[in-house]
Design an enzyme around this catalytic site. Structure first.
Site, PDB file in Angstrom:
ATOM      1  N   GLY A  53      42.998  39.024  42.177  1.00 13.38           N
ATOM      2  CA  GLY A  53      42.093  39.949  42.863  1.00 13.38           C
ATOM      3  C   GLY A  53      41.417  39.241  44.021  1.00 13.38           C
ATOM      4  N   ARG A 115      49.152  39.937  42.211  1.00 11.09           N
ATOM      5  CA  ARG A 115      49.078  39.300  40.880  1.00 11.09           C
ATOM      6  C   ARG A 115      50.494  38.978  40.422  1.00 11.09           C
ATOM      7  NH1 ARG A 115      43.861  39.795  38.985  1.00 11.09           N
ATOM      8  NH2 ARG A 115      42.704  41.635  39.638  1.00 11.09           N
ATOM      9  N   ASP A 146      41.910  32.080  37.073  1.00 12.30           N
ATOM     10  CA  ASP A 146      42.630  31.348  36.028  1.00 12.30           C
ATOM     11  C   ASP A 146      44.121  31.673  35.999  1.00 12.30           C
ATOM     12  OD1 ASP A 146      41.950  33.860  35.218  1.00 12.30           O
ATOM     13  OD2 ASP A 146      41.067  33.257  33.305  1.00 12.30           O
ATOM     14  N   THR A 168      36.837  33.892  42.076  1.00 15.88           N
ATOM     15  CA  THR A 168      36.719  35.142  41.336  1.00 15.88           C
ATOM     16  C   THR A 168      35.294  35.657  41.417  1.00 15.88           C
ATOM     17  OG1 THR A 168      36.795  36.237  39.179  1.00 15.88           O
ATOM     18  CG2 THR A 168      36.406  33.872  39.130  1.00 15.88           C
ATOM     19  N   ASP A 170      34.181  37.228  39.083  1.00 19.78           N
ATOM     20  CA  ASP A 170      33.764  37.227  37.672  1.00 19.78           C
ATOM     21  C   ASP A 170      32.947  35.990  37.291  1.00 19.78           C
ATOM     22  OD1 ASP A 170      35.307  39.506  37.619  1.00 19.78           O
ATOM     23  OD2 ASP A 170      36.995  38.574  36.596  1.00 19.78           O
ATOM     24  N   ASP A 172      33.837  33.217  36.030  1.00 17.37           N
ATOM     25  CA  ASP A 172      34.127  32.802  34.655  1.00 17.37           C
ATOM     26  C   ASP A 172      35.052  31.586  34.568  1.00 17.37           C
ATOM     27  OD1 ASP A 172      36.410  34.028  35.577  1.00 17.37           O
ATOM     28  OD2 ASP A 172      36.729  35.286  33.822  1.00 17.37           O
ATOM     29  N   ARG A 214      35.486  41.469  33.913  1.00 17.55           N
ATOM     30  CA  ARG A 214      36.467  41.247  32.853  1.00 17.55           C
ATOM     31  C   ARG A 214      35.740  40.901  31.543  1.00 17.55           C
ATOM     32  NH1 ARG A 214      41.905  41.726  34.737  1.00 17.55           N
ATOM     33  NH2 ARG A 214      41.992  39.750  35.837  1.00 17.55           N
TER      34      ARG A 214
HETATM   35  O1  F6P Z   1      39.025  39.420  38.162  1.00 19.82           O
HETATM   36  C1  F6P Z   1      38.409  40.149  39.174  1.00 19.82           C
HETATM   37  C2  F6P Z   1      38.396  41.610  38.858  1.00 19.82           C
HETATM   38  O2  F6P Z   1      37.703  42.279  39.887  1.00 19.82           O
HETATM   39  C3  F6P Z   1      37.821  41.983  37.498  1.00 19.82           C
HETATM   40  O3  F6P Z   1      36.418  41.966  37.494  1.00 19.82           O
HETATM   41  C4  F6P Z   1      38.429  43.341  37.272  1.00 19.82           C
HETATM   42  O4  F6P Z   1      38.542  43.638  35.906  1.00 19.82           O
HETATM   43  C5  F6P Z   1      39.786  43.187  37.888  1.00 19.82           C
HETATM   44  O5  F6P Z   1      39.712  42.127  38.820  1.00 19.82           O
HETATM   45  C6  F6P Z   1      40.274  44.430  38.585  1.00 19.82           C
HETATM   46  O6  F6P Z   1      41.584  44.204  38.990  1.00 19.82           O
HETATM   47  P1  F6P Z   1      42.385  45.117  39.992  1.00 19.82           P
HETATM   48  O7  F6P Z   1      41.829  44.896  41.367  1.00 19.82           O
HETATM   49  O8  F6P Z   1      43.784  44.673  39.861  1.00 19.82           O
HETATM   50  O9  F6P Z   1      42.150  46.542  39.550  1.00 19.82           O
END
Ligand code: F6P
Length: 388
Positions: A53, A115, A146, A168, A170, A172, A214
């Site tokens: 992301g 991804r 990660d 990220t 997140d 994390d 997440r």
């Molecule tokens: O890991 C970053 C993040 O924004 C998370 O907080 C969320 O769950 C996920 O990516 C969303 O992913 P996507 O953009 O593929 O919907």
């Protein structure tokens, strides 16, 4: 091909592998970096990519790594497009000083992202090796969370000279105090919560605000505290629905006829568990798409307590737009360190923030576990709640 405009318009370069001359990575020049710059010789040919992301601050990392790499070390850069997919497809653009000028101010990533899990592609690691060799790449800098870094680690274990930069919203990633992008996401969520206060107050409603993160509650914790939420729910702690309702009821019983609940997307709803988008496939790293707990929780609150309740899911607004000053600065510091790591041949390591210092640790350590909230932060939430 140089120049900001040409970067915007440049078509991705895809050159048949067998027609390219191999770069002579094994021969060390006797010249130092400054001598190499003056003689026009390239010290290292470095590739960058952004995977997973996106998050605000990625361009700041790219900007700083390219700037120091060219000006200080005499390097040359390319950027693979759309994360690992760009490497597998041999799809890249040149990264120059002119072409990256000013990008540190911008959100998103000029390299785009995906991804893509190289480890799941049959022959993927060998293909990456082949593309890097064919493009004469001496080192790879992978910006990602990660999942992306699990690929960087696998590549460096296969002898590909690579380093990581943690990315990220997140926040994390194990071993680093803060990832760039987190501060921007928290600022956006906080501003949204500020706005929810006034409309919830006007209508005497409960509003549940779902934020990303997440399985980690960092965004919910920080935006909830900064935004004065009355209830803050994080995935690291089980939701006690009776306690949630008691906190909301406290407001209504004490003259404040509204309440703001911040819930992290990864929380487990009692008797339901994590709420995922049923129509969305798992990504190539096996993650379900978390989304919808805000709405589910809002219905539960309305049903159990009778207060009119609405929900809002902030979703990707948290990842969009320009990075905050903090993230621009942090991103550039990570970028400067990453290019230093390359020249110090710190393969298989990732840049991290420890207190005020940018340093590095093995990628293996950074992805061994996710960094999650602990009692110190649960106590902050509890101490700021109403006494019920
Ligand atoms: O890991 C970053 C993040 O924004 C998370 O907080 C969320 O769950 C996920 O990516 C969303 O992913 P996507 O953009 O593929 O919907």
């Amino acid at each position: 091909m140089c120049g900001k405009e040409s970067l915007m318009r440049v078509r991705p370069v895809t050159i048949p592998l067998d027609t390219r001359a191999l770069h002579c990575t094994g021969v060390e020049s006797a010249k130092n970096p400054v001598e190499k710059i003056h003689s026009g010789e390239v010290a290292m040919r470095v590739a960058l990519l952004t995977g997973g992301g996106d998050c605000p601050g990625l361009n700041a990392v790219i900007y700083a790594a390219v700037k120091k790499g060219i000006n200080h070390y005499g390097d040359e850069f390319i950027g693979f497009l759309a994360g690992w997919r760009g490497v597998l497809d041999n799809n890249w653009i040149p990264l120059t000083l002119d072409g990256t000028d000013g990008i540190q101010l911008k959100g998103g990533t000029i390299l785009h992202s995906s991804r893509t899990n190289v480890k799941k592609v049959p022959g993927g690691i060998e293909k990456v090796q082949e593309v890097l060799r064919a493009n004469g790449i001496d080192a790879l800098i992978a910006l990602g969370g990660d999942d992306t870094q699990s690929v960087t680690l696998a590549l460096s274990e296969h002898g590909i000279p690579s380093v990581g930069v943690p990315k990220t919203i997140d926040n994390d990633i194990n071993g680093t105090d803060t990832t760039f992008g987190f501060d921007t996401a928290v600022s956006i969520a906080t501003e949204a919560i500020d706005r929810l206060h006034t409309t919830a107050d006007a209508h005497n409603r409960v509003i549940v605000c779902e934020v990303m993160g997440r399985d980690a509650g960092w965004i919910a914790y920080a935006s909830g505290v900064a935004g004065g939420a009355h209830v803050i729910l994080v995935p690291e702690k089980e939701i006690d629905i009776d306690h949630v309702i008691a906190l909301i009821k406290y407001n209504y019983d004490h003259g404040k006829h509204y309440a703001i609940v911040v819930v992290a997307e990864g929380c487990h709803l009692p008797e339901v568990g994590q709420v995922v988008n049923p129509d969305a496939k798992r990504d190539s790293f096996g993650h379900a798409r978390l989304s919808g707990i805000g709405e589910a929780l809002a219905s539960l609150i309305e049903k159990k307590a009778g207060y009119e309740t609405r929900s809002v899911n902030l979703g990707h607004t948290q990842r969009g737009g320009v990075p905050t000053a903090y993230d621009r600065t942090l991103g550039q510091r990570y970028g400067l360190h990453a290019i230093d790591m390359v020249h110090e041949k710190k393969w298989g390591r990732i840049a991290v923030l420890h207190g005020l210092d940018i340093t590095d640790i093995p990628i293996k350590e950074a992805i061994a576990t996710n960094r999650r909230l602990d009692k110190r932060f649960f106590d902050v939430i509890a101490d700021l709640e109403a006494k019920v």
